[in-house]
Design a protein around this motif. Structure first.
Motif, PDB file in Angstrom:
ATOM      1  N   PRO A 554       0.808  -1.225   0.000  1.00  0.00           N
ATOM      2  CA  PRO A 554       0.000   0.000   0.000  1.00  0.00           C
ATOM      3  C   PRO A 554       0.840   1.272   0.000  1.00  0.00           C
ATOM      4  CG  PRO A 554      -0.935  -1.610   1.502  1.00  0.00           C
ATOM      5  CD  PRO A 554       0.388  -2.161   1.059  1.00  0.00           C
ATOM      6  N   ALA A 555       1.888   1.320   0.832  1.00  0.00           N
ATOM      7  CA  ALA A 555       2.741   2.511   0.861  1.00  0.00           C
ATOM      8  C   ALA A 555       3.473   2.682  -0.464  1.00  0.00           C
ATOM      9  CB  ALA A 555       3.742   2.412   2.009  1.00  0.00           C
ATOM     10  N   ALA A 556       3.943   1.564  -1.053  1.00  0.00           N
ATOM     11  CA  ALA A 556       4.630   1.657  -2.342  1.00  0.00           C
ATOM     12  C   ALA A 556       3.684   2.140  -3.424  1.00  0.00           C
ATOM     13  CB  ALA A 556       5.228   0.303  -2.711  1.00  0.00           C
ATOM     14  N   GLU A 583      -0.377   1.687   9.041  1.00  0.00           N
ATOM     15  CA  GLU A 583       0.877   2.043   9.691  1.00  0.00           C
ATOM     16  C   GLU A 583       1.293   3.467   9.339  1.00  0.00           C
ATOM     17  OE1 GLU A 583       3.814  -0.827   8.721  1.00  0.00           O
ATOM     18  OE2 GLU A 583       2.779  -2.481   9.718  1.00  0.00           O
ATOM     19  N   ALA A 584       2.218   4.000  10.130  1.00  0.00           N
ATOM     20  CA  ALA A 584       2.656   5.382   9.927  1.00  0.00           C
ATOM     21  C   ALA A 584       3.204   5.599   8.526  1.00  0.00           C
ATOM     22  CB  ALA A 584       3.713   5.750  10.969  1.00  0.00           C
ATOM     23  N   SER A 585       3.980   4.615   8.018  1.00  0.00           N
ATOM     24  CA  SER A 585       4.550   4.772   6.674  1.00  0.00           C
ATOM     25  C   SER A 585       3.459   4.838   5.612  1.00  0.00           C
ATOM     26  CB  SER A 585       5.499   3.609   6.372  1.00  0.00           C
ATOM     27  OG  SER A 585       4.814   2.370   6.436  1.00  0.00           O
ATOM     28  N   GLU A 586       2.368   4.089   5.818  1.00  0.00           N
ATOM     29  CA  GLU A 586       1.261   4.109   4.864  1.00  0.00           C
ATOM     30  C   GLU A 586       0.509   5.431   4.932  1.00  0.00           C
ATOM     31  OE1 GLU A 586      -1.096   0.715   5.729  1.00  0.00           O
ATOM     32  OE2 GLU A 586       0.462  -0.731   5.175  1.00  0.00           O
ATOM     33  N   ARG A 587       0.231   5.910   6.146  1.00  0.00           N
ATOM     34  CA  ARG A 587      -0.480   7.183   6.296  1.00  0.00           C
ATOM     35  C   ARG A 587       0.326   8.329   5.692  1.00  0.00           C
ATOM     36  NH1 ARG A 587      -0.846   5.199  11.579  1.00  0.00           N
ATOM     37  NH2 ARG A 587       0.400   6.938  12.391  1.00  0.00           N
ATOM     38  N   ALA A 588       1.640   8.321   5.957  1.00  0.00           N
ATOM     39  CA  ALA A 588       2.490   9.391   5.424  1.00  0.00           C
ATOM     40  C   ALA A 588       2.570   9.321   3.907  1.00  0.00           C
ATOM     41  CB  ALA A 588       3.887   9.303   6.035  1.00  0.00           C
ATOM     42  N   ALA A 589       2.713   8.107   3.359  1.00  0.00           N
ATOM     43  CA  ALA A 589       2.781   7.961   1.904  1.00  0.00           C
ATOM     44  C   ALA A 589       1.492   8.432   1.255  1.00  0.00           C
ATOM     45  CB  ALA A 589       3.063   6.508   1.537  1.00  0.00           C
ATOM     46  N   ALA A 590       0.349   8.090   1.855  1.00  0.00           N
ATOM     47  CA  ALA A 590      -0.930   8.516   1.299  1.00  0.00           C
ATOM     48  C   ALA A 590      -1.077  10.035   1.355  1.00  0.00           C
ATOM     49  CB  ALA A 590      -2.070   7.842   2.056  1.00  0.00           C
ATOM     50  N   ALA A 591      -0.685  10.640   2.492  1.00  0.00           N
ATOM     51  CA  ALA A 591      -0.789  12.093   2.623  1.00  0.00           C
ATOM     52  C   ALA A 591       0.103  12.798   1.604  1.00  0.00           C
ATOM     53  CB  ALA A 591      -0.416  12.515   4.040  1.00  0.00           C
ATOM     54  N   CYS A 592       1.311  12.289   1.412  1.00  0.00           N
ATOM     55  CA  CYS A 592       2.206  12.873   0.407  1.00  0.00           C
ATOM     56  C   CYS A 592       1.593  12.759  -0.987  1.00  0.00           C
ATOM     57  CB  CYS A 592       3.561  12.172   0.442  1.00  0.00           C
ATOM     58  SG  CYS A 592       4.608  12.607   1.848  1.00  0.00           S
ATOM     59  N   ALA A 593       0.991  11.608  -1.283  1.00  0.00           N
ATOM     60  CA  ALA A 593       0.398  11.404  -2.604  1.00  0.00           C
ATOM     61  C   ALA A 593      -0.756  12.370  -2.843  1.00  0.00           C
ATOM     62  CB  ALA A 593      -0.070   9.957  -2.733  1.00  0.00           C
TER      63      ALA A 593
END
Length: 684
Positions: A554-556, A583-593
């Motif tokens: 998901p993060a990728a 997870e934090a990495s997923e939330r951050a990746a989604a917010a950046c996207a």
């Protein structure tokens, strides 16, 4: 000594490996006349009964028998038993032994406190090893401060063994920290005694120990000229030690405890003294760097070896003051002492680009000693030797011709391709040889992964589109069931993405991977090759929302969607949902996207998520900083985080409690991304 041991229902108790039925045998083994049996029993106590510091119900049941062993003079190695008891008494009890780990740890401490008088007797034992181990237990477990302080003072006055005197000084420091001087007259007296021990006429080692303890409990009492004082004491101590240096231990028994003992510094006492002082100085980085430089220029190779290992801890935590000690570490590469040479190499390998001040020494070493270019393990595949790896990771172009010689030889280390990207454009001359090596990797061999992935990584970094036929040969030729097939496929797909439009021949292959476990990487590469968003967005969206898609997918997928920008607008609902879960990495990746796709920070959703992830999960910082950099002026709402990062003297994952050999490099990458983002916009 073992009265009542057979009355304990050991079969109903547990340790890390299950039933505690073997514990009576281990306890009796600690009392054996056979050194191998004693060491094996102690090894097992740490490996199962007190595994990783945990307290189990069997650990608690052992305490009375361990106390009985500690006081019997006929028992050898009682110091090891006391150290085990100290460790048990200091445990937090997370392991549990069937639940209630914290309660078990508290009960173990209570049992040891009830037997605290044992350690008072042991403080004056005839065995120097026992006397050396006793102060830590005495301070922790005898709950009578006046008596404890009196015993420590008395023992310091009469003790003649230097190593025991150091342990007594450490005991005084521990006592002062457990009873803060501001509210305890006994603690103030302990501090005064440490202050007295830190000056003449006491011997250098004891003075160093006292200074280290003062630094922890009363830093205001340290001398103004601390660094020159410590360096001078260190050299005086070295001169005394060189006149009566003990013989090295033999190979010993092959147990965990034995191996750990042999891995300790050859001057373990000096290492501990300086480690205590460095730890206490903490953020006084300038003092610590000056102290390291004084150690690294000592005439004694053991002092220099200790300094090399001390520097590793400093570099992992702090960002400043690196160049001078690194250059001095490089100077140790010419040392005849194998331990010192190996320590210097190990630290420099970890520094990546920060090792450049030592590059001249590294280059001279790999030229002077070609046998160090490849490391041949007994069971593992050959790898690059440490000096050459450190030179290449530092980005020094002089590594390129040496790597070319290695590539031309009969044995190519499997990790050679992983270091070439650090050379940047200087690695370009290696491209033809890397390409030829990749062409010779069989697609169906058990070691295809080890041989292909490093080469693919290097050719990806170099963007070598001429290697396309070899990449496709691997991609198309690997049979189902090949070991680590997906990892090789992923590396090959990333290479195709790096080739961009030059890899159009691979479009059918990439489309065929969109329904596999490599779907995200394939979609990313297909976008790079074709620029057709409509073909990849549905695939990425499916991997974004499918709960069975895998832990990292998901993060990728979110990362790729963010790079697509406005072309991925149909993914916004899924990405917005993702910012609030996972997870934090997923939330951050989604917010950046979301931010990169819309061009807006969405202050009610995106910015709070990114700020929280930055603070609470430092591993996300590089990705967030990369997003801010990609947004240009639109990333200004988070520029304050990047500025604060650049001003922080500590590495972003310092204090995380886990060692990562790439941690320094990852921190330097973060700093570089932050500088680039702010520099481009004039933001800092």
């Amino acid at each position: 000594m073992f009265r009542g041991i057979d009355e304990v229902d050991w079969a109903s108790l547990r340790h890390a490996d299950g039933s505690a039925e073997d514990v009576p045998r281990l306890l009796r083994g600690l009392a054996s006349a056979d050194p191998a049996e004693r060491e094996t029993a102690l090894d097992r106590m740490y490996g199962a009964v007190h595994h990783r510091g945990d307290v189990y119900d069997s650990t608690l049941a052992c305490v009375p028998f361990l106390l009985a062993l500690a006081v019997r003079e006929e028992v050898c190695d009682r110091a090891g038993v006391i150290e085990l008891l100290v460790s048990i008494g200091g445990a937090r009890g997370e392991g549990g032994g069937g639940g209630g780990g914290g309660d078990l740890a508290a009960r173990a401490r209570a049992a040891l406190s009830a037997g605290g008088d044992v350690f008072a007797r042991l403080a004056g034992d005839a065995d120097a090893g026992v006397r050396r181990a006793a102060p830590a237990a005495l301070v922790r477990f005898l709950d009578r401060p006046a008596r404890v302080l009196a015993l420590l003072r008395e023992r310091i006055a009469v003790e003649r063994d230097d190593r025991v005197r150091l342990a007594l000084a450490e005991g005084l420091g521990l006592f002062a920290r457990r009873h803060p001087p501001g509210g305890d007259a006994h603690a103030a007296e302990a501090v005064d005694l440490l202050a007295a021990l830190s000056g003449p006429p006491y011997e250098p080692g004891l003075r160093l120990a006292a200074l280290g303890q003062l630094a922890q409990c009363a830093p205001e009492l340290l001398p103004a000229d601390l660094v020159p004082t410590v360096v001078g004491l260190l050299r005086d101590r070295s001169g005394q030690r060189s006149r009566g240096r003990p013989a090295q231990d033999g190979p010993g028994v092959d147990t965990l405890a034995g191996r750990l003992r042999r891995l300790r510094p050859s001057d373990e006492e000096g290492s501990r003294l300086l480690r205590t002082l460095h730890t206490a100085l903490g953020g006084r980085v300038a003092d610590r760097v000056a102290l390291l430089c004084g150690q690294l220029t000592s005439p004694d190779p053991l002092d220099r070896c200790n300094a090399v290992w001390m520097s590793a801890g400093l570099f992992r935590e702090w960002r400043t003051g690196v160049a001078e000690p690194v250059a001095l570490i490089g100077a140790q590469l010419g040392a005849e002492e194998v331990r010192l040479h190996d320590a210097a190499v190990a630290v420099l390998v970890e520094l990546f680009e920060l090792a450049l001040p030592a590059a001249d020494h590294l280059h001279a070493l790999v030229i002077r000693r070609p046998e160090l270019r490849i490391r041949h393990g007994e069971r593992r595949a050959p790898t690059l030797g440490g000096p050459l790896k450190a030179l290449a990771r530092a980005g020094d172009p002089r590594a390129t011709p040496v790597l070319a010689e290695v590539l031309a030889g009969p044995v190519v280390p499997h990790d050679l391709g992983l270091v070439t990207p650090h050379l940047g454009p200087a690695a370009t001359p290696l491209t033809p040889a890397l390409r030829r090596r990749l062409a010779r990797v069989p697609p169906d061999s058990p070691d295809t992964h080890e041989r292909a992935v490093p080469l693919l990584s290097a050719l990806t970094a170099l963007g070598d589109a001429e290697s396309l036929p070899s990449v496709l040969r691997l991609l198309r030729g690997m049979p189902d069931g090949l070991r680590l097939r997906d990892a090789v496929t992923g590396a090959a797909v990333r290479a195709l993405g790096a080739f961009g439009g030059a890899a159009r021949e691979a479009i059918p292959d990439l489309r065929g991977l969109l329904e596999t476990d490599c779907a995200v990487a394939a979609a990313d590469a297909l976008w790079s090759v074709t620029g057709e968003a409509e073909a990849v967005v549905p695939v990425l969206l499916r991997n974004l929302t499918d709960p069975g898609s895998g832990r990292y997918r998901p993060a990728a997928a979110a990362d790729v969607l963010g790079r697509l920008g406005p072309a991925a607008r149909t993914a916004l609902p899924g990405l917005r949902r993702m910012t609030g879960s996972g997870e934090a990495s997923e939330r951050a990746a989604a917010a950046c996207a979301v931010w990169r796709i819309t061009g807006e920070p969405e202050r009610e959703q995106v910015l709070p998520v990114l700020r929280a992830a930055w603070v609470e999960h430092p591993r996300t910082r590089t990705a967030i900083a990369g997003c801010v950099a990609a947004l240009g002026s639109r990333g200004a709402p988070l520029h304050d985080l990047l500025r604060a990062e650049l001003m922080s003297p500590r590495r972003h994952r310092a204090g995380s409690g886990c060692y990562d050999s790439h941690g320094i490099h990852e921190d330097e990458v973060l700093l570089r991304v932050c500088r680039g983002a702010l520099g481009r916009e004039g933001g800092g």
